[in-house]
Write a protein that holds these residues in place. Sequence first.
Motif, PDB file in Angstrom:
ATOM      1  N   PHE A  76       1.073  -1.192  -0.331  1.00 37.37           N
ATOM      2  CA  PHE A  76       0.220  -0.037   0.246  1.00 37.37           C
ATOM      3  C   PHE A  76       0.941   1.545  -0.059  1.00 37.37           C
ATOM      4  CE2 PHE A  76      -2.930   2.988   1.475  1.00 37.37           C
ATOM      5  CZ  PHE A  76      -3.907   2.759   1.098  1.00 37.37           C
ATOM      6  N   TYR A  77       1.740   1.223   0.530  1.00 36.92           N
ATOM      7  CA  TYR A  77       2.582   1.973   1.069  1.00 36.92           C
ATOM      8  C   TYR A  77       3.686   2.357  -0.004  1.00 36.92           C
ATOM      9  CZ  TYR A  77       6.314   5.746   3.315  1.00 36.92           C
ATOM     10  OH  TYR A  77       7.436   6.869   3.585  1.00 36.92           O
ATOM     11  N   LYS A  78       4.028   1.471  -0.805  1.00 33.81           N
ATOM     12  CA  LYS A  78       4.470   1.581  -2.075  1.00 33.81           C
ATOM     13  C   LYS A  78       3.484   2.428  -2.831  1.00 33.81           C
ATOM     14  CE  LYS A  78       8.196  -1.393  -4.011  1.00 33.81           C
ATOM     15  NZ  LYS A  78       8.559  -2.687  -3.936  1.00 33.81           N
ATOM     16  N   LYS A  79       2.841   1.666  -3.419  1.00 30.29           N
ATOM     17  CA  LYS A  79       1.805   1.689  -4.909  1.00 30.29           C
ATOM     18  C   LYS A  79       1.740   3.075  -4.180  1.00 30.29           C
ATOM     19  CE  LYS A  79      -0.858   2.089  -7.852  1.00 30.29           C
ATOM     20  NZ  LYS A  79       0.706   1.883  -8.860  1.00 30.29           N
ATOM     21  N   LEU A  80       1.678   4.559  -3.023  1.00 28.13           N
ATOM     22  CA  LEU A  80       1.139   5.726  -2.965  1.00 28.13           C
ATOM     23  C   LEU A  80       2.392   6.000  -2.870  1.00 28.13           C
ATOM     24  CD1 LEU A  80      -2.266   5.003  -0.798  1.00 28.13           C
ATOM     25  CD2 LEU A  80      -1.711   6.187  -2.287  1.00 28.13           C
ATOM     26  N   ASN A  81       3.700   5.897  -2.906  1.00 32.65           N
ATOM     27  CA  ASN A  81       4.711   6.695  -3.175  1.00 32.65           C
ATOM     28  C   ASN A  81       5.815   6.505  -4.256  1.00 32.65           C
ATOM     29  OD1 ASN A  81       5.625   8.013  -1.034  1.00 32.65           O
ATOM     30  ND2 ASN A  81       5.439   6.870   0.545  1.00 32.65           N
ATOM     31  N   SER A  82       5.122   5.542  -5.472  1.00 31.99           N
ATOM     32  CA  SER A  82       6.235   5.537  -6.643  1.00 31.99           C
ATOM     33  C   SER A  82       5.362   6.913  -7.684  1.00 31.99           C
ATOM     34  CB  SER A  82       5.752   3.455  -7.257  1.00 31.99           C
ATOM     35  OG  SER A  82       4.511   3.683  -7.409  1.00 31.99           O
ATOM     36  N   ARG A  83       6.082   6.441  -8.237  1.00 31.65           N
ATOM     37  CA  ARG A  83       6.191   7.840  -9.413  1.00 31.65           C
ATOM     38  C   ARG A  83       5.827   6.704 -10.673  1.00 31.65           C
ATOM     39  NH1 ARG A  83       5.345  10.159  -5.929  1.00 31.65           N
ATOM     40  NH2 ARG A  83       6.543  11.406  -4.757  1.00 31.65           N
ATOM     41  N   LYS A  84       5.460   5.643 -10.634  1.00 34.62           N
ATOM     42  CA  LYS A  84       5.768   5.013 -12.384  1.00 34.62           C
ATOM     43  C   LYS A  84       4.230   5.854 -13.273  1.00 34.62           C
ATOM     44  CE  LYS A  84       3.435   0.956 -11.205  1.00 34.62           C
ATOM     45  NZ  LYS A  84       2.604  -0.135 -11.532  1.00 34.62           N
ATOM     46  N   LYS A  85       5.060   5.804 -14.425  1.00 37.62           N
ATOM     47  CA  LYS A  85       4.106   6.007 -15.391  1.00 37.62           C
ATOM     48  C   LYS A  85       3.210   5.611 -15.830  1.00 37.62           C
ATOM     49  CE  LYS A  85       7.818   9.339 -17.250  1.00 37.62           C
ATOM     50  NZ  LYS A  85       9.736   9.524 -17.668  1.00 37.62           N
ATOM     51  N   ARG A  86       3.495   4.436 -16.451  1.00 38.87           N
ATOM     52  CA  ARG A  86       1.784   3.943 -17.377  1.00 38.87           C
ATOM     53  C   ARG A  86       0.585   3.366 -16.382  1.00 38.87           C
ATOM     54  NH1 ARG A  86       1.771   2.435 -22.056  1.00 38.87           N
ATOM     55  NH2 ARG A  86       1.225   0.529 -21.501  1.00 38.87           N
ATOM     56  N   SER A  87       0.712   4.255 -15.380  1.00 36.05           N
ATOM     57  CA  SER A  87       0.162   3.881 -14.448  1.00 36.05           C
ATOM     58  C   SER A  87      -1.719   4.752 -14.399  1.00 36.05           C
ATOM     59  CB  SER A  87       0.054   3.998 -13.182  1.00 36.05           C
ATOM     60  OG  SER A  87      -0.808   3.223 -12.299  1.00 36.05           O
ATOM     61  N   MET A  89      -3.387   5.375 -11.833  1.00 37.77           N
ATOM     62  CA  MET A  89      -3.665   6.447 -10.934  1.00 37.77           C
ATOM     63  C   MET A  89      -2.403   6.895 -10.584  1.00 37.77           C
ATOM     64  SD  MET A  89      -3.181   3.863  -7.499  1.00 37.77           S
ATOM     65  CE  MET A  89      -2.561   4.994  -6.071  1.00 37.77           C
ATOM     66  N   PRO A  90      -3.253   8.406 -10.083  1.00 34.25           N
ATOM     67  CA  PRO A  90      -2.725   9.111 -10.268  1.00 34.25           C
ATOM     68  C   PRO A  90      -1.771   9.561  -9.419  1.00 34.25           C
ATOM     69  CG  PRO A  90      -5.138  10.019  -9.462  1.00 34.25           C
ATOM     70  CD  PRO A  90      -4.814   8.712  -9.462  1.00 34.25           C
ATOM     71  N   THR A  91      -0.221  10.212  -9.044  1.00 34.09           N
ATOM     72  CA  THR A  91       0.101   9.990  -8.499  1.00 34.09           C
ATOM     73  C   THR A  91      -0.255  11.351  -7.009  1.00 34.09           C
ATOM     74  OG1 THR A  91       2.276   9.622 -10.318  1.00 34.09           O
ATOM     75  CG2 THR A  91       3.095  10.769  -7.358  1.00 34.09           C
ATOM     76  N   TYR A  92      -0.143  10.651  -6.065  1.00 29.07           N
ATOM     77  CA  TYR A  92       0.007  11.345  -4.634  1.00 29.07           C
ATOM     78  C   TYR A  92       1.238  11.647  -4.125  1.00 29.07           C
ATOM     79  CZ  TYR A  92      -4.799   9.828  -5.753  1.00 29.07           C
ATOM     80  OH  TYR A  92      -6.314  10.043  -6.130  1.00 29.07           O
ATOM     81  N   PHE A  93       1.304  13.019  -3.673  1.00 30.70           N
ATOM     82  CA  PHE A  93       2.341  13.429  -2.291  1.00 30.70           C
ATOM     83  C   PHE A  93       1.851  13.467  -0.920  1.00 30.70           C
ATOM     84  CE2 PHE A  93       3.180  14.631  -6.965  1.00 30.70           C
ATOM     85  CZ  PHE A  93       3.855  14.714  -7.287  1.00 30.70           C
ATOM     86  N   LEU A  94       2.082  12.261  -0.654  1.00 29.92           N
ATOM     87  CA  LEU A  94       1.359  11.635   1.055  1.00 29.92           C
ATOM     88  C   LEU A  94       2.578  11.888   1.448  1.00 29.92           C
ATOM     89  CD1 LEU A  94      -1.202   9.838  -0.280  1.00 29.92           C
ATOM     90  CD2 LEU A  94      -1.927  12.159   0.457  1.00 29.92           C
ATOM     91  N   THR A  95       2.040  12.160   2.877  1.00 27.78           N
ATOM     92  CA  THR A  95       3.030  12.301   3.973  1.00 27.78           C
ATOM     93  C   THR A  95       2.571  10.457   4.341  1.00 27.78           C
ATOM     94  OG1 THR A  95       1.923  12.753   5.913  1.00 27.78           O
ATOM     95  CG2 THR A  95       3.422  14.461   4.823  1.00 27.78           C
ATOM     96  N   ARG A  96       4.005  10.659   5.445  1.00 31.78           N
ATOM     97  CA  ARG A  96       4.184   8.426   5.764  1.00 31.78           C
ATOM     98  C   ARG A  96       2.495   8.799   6.870  1.00 31.78           C
ATOM     99  NH1 ARG A  96       6.970   4.055   5.993  1.00 31.78           N
ATOM    100  NH2 ARG A  96       5.839   2.486   8.196  1.00 31.78           N
ATOM    101  N   ASP A  97       1.723   9.281   7.634  1.00 26.30           N
ATOM    102  CA  ASP A  97       1.290   9.801   8.330  1.00 26.30           C
ATOM    103  C   ASP A  97      -0.206   9.804   7.492  1.00 26.30           C
ATOM    104  OD1 ASP A  97       2.257   9.403  10.777  1.00 26.30           O
ATOM    105  OD2 ASP A  97       2.337  11.541  11.506  1.00 26.30           O
ATOM    106  N   GLU A  98      -0.055  10.043   6.806  1.00 28.32           N
ATOM    107  CA  GLU A  98      -1.751  10.259   5.687  1.00 28.32           C
ATOM    108  C   GLU A  98      -1.980   8.814   4.835  1.00 28.32           C
ATOM    109  OE1 GLU A  98      -1.706  15.138   4.207  1.00 28.32           O
ATOM    110  OE2 GLU A  98      -0.560  13.762   3.080  1.00 28.32           O
TER     111      GLU A  98
END
Length: 111
Positions: A76-87, A89-98
Motif C-alpha cells: 500500500f505504502y509503496k504504491k502511494l509513493n511510486s512514480r510509475k509512468k504507465r499507471s 492511478m494519479p501520483t499523490y504526494f502524501l506523508t507517511r501519516d496520511e
Amino acid sequence: MRIVLISLVFTLLYAEDSFITPFEYAKMLYESPRGVGCNLCHGSKGRGKTIARYKKRKELKELKAPDITSVDFKTFYKKLNSRKKRSAMPTYFLTRDEIKALYFYIKKVNE
Ligand code: HEC
C-alpha cells in the motif's frame, strides 16, 4: 460577567465542532486526498470498481481499479509513493501519516 460566560460557551461549542475523530479524518482523506478521491476509482470502501469501458480494435475493454482491502501495508505504502509512468492511478504526494490514515480507514470501513 455575562459576556465572559457567553464567549466561554462559544469557545466550548467551537472546540466541540472542530474536533474530529481519527476515523473522520481518515474518511476525509480517502475521499479527497489532494483533490482526487480514492473513492472515485476504488469505490467508497476500497473494494474496487470499473472506472471506464471502451472499445479497442472492436474489442470491449474495461479499466478497473483493484480491490485494495486486503493489500498489506508495505504494498500500500509503496504504491502511494511510486512514480510509475504507465499507471492509470494519479501520483499523490502524501506523508507517511496520511498513508497510514488511509490504510486505517480502508480496514475500519470493512470491519
Ligand atoms: C483515477 C483512478 C484512481 C484513483 C483516484 C486512485 N487509484 Fe489506486 N489504482 C488505480 C488503478 C487503475 C490501479 C491498478 C493499476 C496500478 O497499479 O497502477 C490502482 C492501484 C492501487 C493500489 C495497488 C493495489 C495492489 O493490489 O497492488 C493501491 C494500494 C491503491 N491503488 C490505492 C489508492 C489510494 C489509497 C488512492 C487515494 C489516495 C487511490 N488508489 C486513488 C486507480 C486509481
